[in-house]
Design a protein around this motif. Structure first.
Motif, PDB file in Angstrom:
ATOM      1  N   SER A 104      37.512  38.809  20.547  1.00 18.69           N
ATOM      2  CA  SER A 104      38.338  39.169  22.013  1.00 18.69           C
ATOM      3  C   SER A 104      39.569  38.930  21.969  1.00 18.69           C
ATOM      4  N   TYR A 152      36.217  47.505  29.945  1.00 18.37           N
ATOM      5  CA  TYR A 152      36.285  46.199  30.797  1.00 18.37           C
ATOM      6  C   TYR A 152      35.811  47.484  31.917  1.00 18.37           C
ATOM      7  N   THR A 166      32.207  48.290  31.702  1.00 21.53           N
ATOM      8  CA  THR A 166      30.620  48.586  31.378  1.00 21.53           C
ATOM      9  C   THR A 166      30.429  46.989  31.413  1.00 21.53           C
ATOM     10  N   SER A 223      28.097  43.792  30.812  1.00 20.82           N
ATOM     11  CA  SER A 223      27.720  43.383  29.973  1.00 20.82           C
ATOM     12  C   SER A 223      26.592  43.259  29.558  1.00 20.82           C
ATOM     13  N   ASN A 275      34.151  43.053  26.892  1.00 20.53           N
ATOM     14  CA  ASN A 275      34.852  43.056  28.792  1.00 20.53           C
ATOM     15  C   ASN A 275      36.013  42.216  28.332  1.00 20.53           C
ATOM     16  N   GLU A 276      36.281  40.882  27.980  1.00 24.77           N
ATOM     17  CA  GLU A 276      37.118  40.176  27.260  1.00 24.77           C
ATOM     18  C   GLU A 276      38.333  41.021  26.738  1.00 24.77           C
TER      19      GLU A 276
END
Length: 320
Positions: free
Chosen positions: A110, A141, A143, A145, A198-199
Motif C-alpha cells: 500500500s 477507501y 469499501t 475490508s 484501504n491503506e
C-alpha cells in the motif's frame, strides 16, 4: 534526535501500555455474559461452575484479579489460555509470524503503490489520470475490508481459480525450500491485496494532496527556474509531501490489525485474527489481554519510529 529525547519517549511507553491494559481489563470484565458459562457450558451444575470460578480466580474481586494479572505481566507471564490450556505467550508466538507476514506485505504494497499513484495523479492534476486515481482511491477507501475480502474470494479465487481460497499453504503438497515459499506467496497474494486496498487509497490521496501543494511552493518554482529536471523537482517536493503520509501510516497500525482480523477470518489465514475471534467467542480473557497488550505496544513503538522518520525526512526537525 537527541538521546535525551529518545529516553524520555521510551519512559512514556510503560505508563501508556499500562493504561491501555487497565482499560482493556475493565472493558472485558464489564462485557455482557458470564465467562464461566462460555467455558463450562449452559448445562453445568452450580458446583461445577463454582469449581471453574475458583480454578481461574474468577471468584476474586475484579481489582484483585487486575493486580494479580499486572504482577504476572511485569514478571513476563501472560498467563494460560482458559480454552487451550497453553501459555498465552506460546499461542501468540505460534500465530504471530503469519499475521506479521500479512500486515507487512499489505503495508509495503500500500505504501509503495500509494506513493506511485499519488505522484502520478499530482503530476497530472485535474487531468483524466488524476481523476481516475482520485475516484479509485475514494472507492477503495470507502469499501469495507470484510466485504471486499468476500467479493475477492468469490470472484478471483472461486470464480477464476487463479488464487487459493483459504489457508497459508497447500495441504496436499509437502513442499520445502523455494517451492514452499512460492506456495505461501501464492496464498498470500489475495489477502494482502485486500488488506492493502484501504491503506493504498488513503496513501494515494494524501500523497496527491501534499505533492500538489508542494509543487506550487516558491522553492519549487526556483528549482524549475534554475533548470532542474522535472523528475528531480518532483523528488525534491515529494520529501516534504511524505511527512503527513508517515504520520498516517504510523498511526494506522491498530487499524491495519483490525483489518487483518477480518481478512484472516474470510481467508482462514492462520494468524492472530482467528485466535482473537475465537477468544472473543469463548471469553478467553488471558488471550484477549495478551493480544491487546501486543497491539498497544506495537502502536506505541510505531509512533516512536514515526517521530524518528520525521527527523530523517526533514532535517529542520529537531527533538530535544
Amino acid at each position: 534526535m537527541s538521546p535525551r529525547y529518545l529516553l524520555r519517549r521510551l519512559a512514556h511507553v510503560v505508563p501508556a501500555v499500562a493504561g491501555i491494559l487497565v482499560v482493556a481489563f475493565v472493558v472485558i470484565q464489564a462485557a455482557p455474559g458470564d465467562p464461566v458459562l462460555a467455558l463450562a457450558g449452559q448445562h453445568g451444575d452450580a458446583a461445577y461452575h463454582a469449581f471453574i470460578r475458583q480454578k481461574f480466580g474468577l471468584d476474586r474481586p475484579v481489582f484483585e484479579q487486575l493486580f494479580v494479572y499486572a504482577g504476572n505481566v511485569i514478571r513476563g507471564d501472560l498467563g494460560h489460555s482458559w480454552v487451550h490450556g497453553r501459555p498465552v505467550a506460546s499461542l501468540v508466538a505460534e500465530r504471530l509470524p503469519a499475521t506479521l507476514l500479512l500486515m507487512t506485505s499489505a503495508l509495503v504494497l500500500s505504501s509503495l503503490a500509494g506513493v506511485l499513484l499519488g505522484v502520478a495523479a499530482a503530476r497530472r492534476a485535474d487531468r483524466p489520470t488524476d481523476l481516475g486515481v482520485r475516484l479509485a482511491a475514494l472507492l477503495g477507501y470507502a469499501t469495507p475490508s470484510f466485504w471486499l475480502a468476500q467479493l475477492a474470494a468469490l470472484t478471483l479465487a472461486l470464480g477464476t481459480g487463479l488464487f487459493p481460497v483459504q489457508g497459508i499453504s497447500d495441504a496436499r503438497g509437502a513442499w520445502t525450500g523455494w517451492r514452499h515459499a512460492l506456495d505461501v506467496l501464492h496464498h498470500l497474494a489475495l489477502p494482502a491485496l485486500v488488506l492493502a486496498a484501504n491503506e493504498l487509497a488513503l496513501t494515494a490521496r494524501l500523497v496527491r494532496a501534499g505533492l500538489v501543494d508542494a509543487l506550487g511552493a516558491e522553492y519549487i518554482r526556483t528549482a524549475r527556474a534554475k533548470g532542474l529536471p522535472e523528475r528531480a523537482v518532483v523528488r525534491h517536493a515529494l520529501r516534504n509531501a511524505l511527512l503527513p503520509v508517515v504520520t498516517v501510516i504510523g498511526g494506522r497500525v491498530g487499524m491495519l490489525f483490525t483489518g487483518a482480523v477480518l481478512v484472516e477470518t474470510v481467508f482462514a489465514w492462520p494468524g492472530l485474527g482467528q485466535l482473537l475471534l475465537s477468544s472473543v467467542q469463548t471469553r478467553d480473557t488471558p488471550v484477549l489481554l495478551g493480544l491487546f497488550l501486543l497491539v498497544s505496544g506495537a502502536v506505541v513503538v510505531t509512533n516512536l519510529l514515526t517521530d524518528m522518520a520525521y527527523a530523517w525526512l526533514d532535517p529542520r526537525i529537531r527533538y530535544e
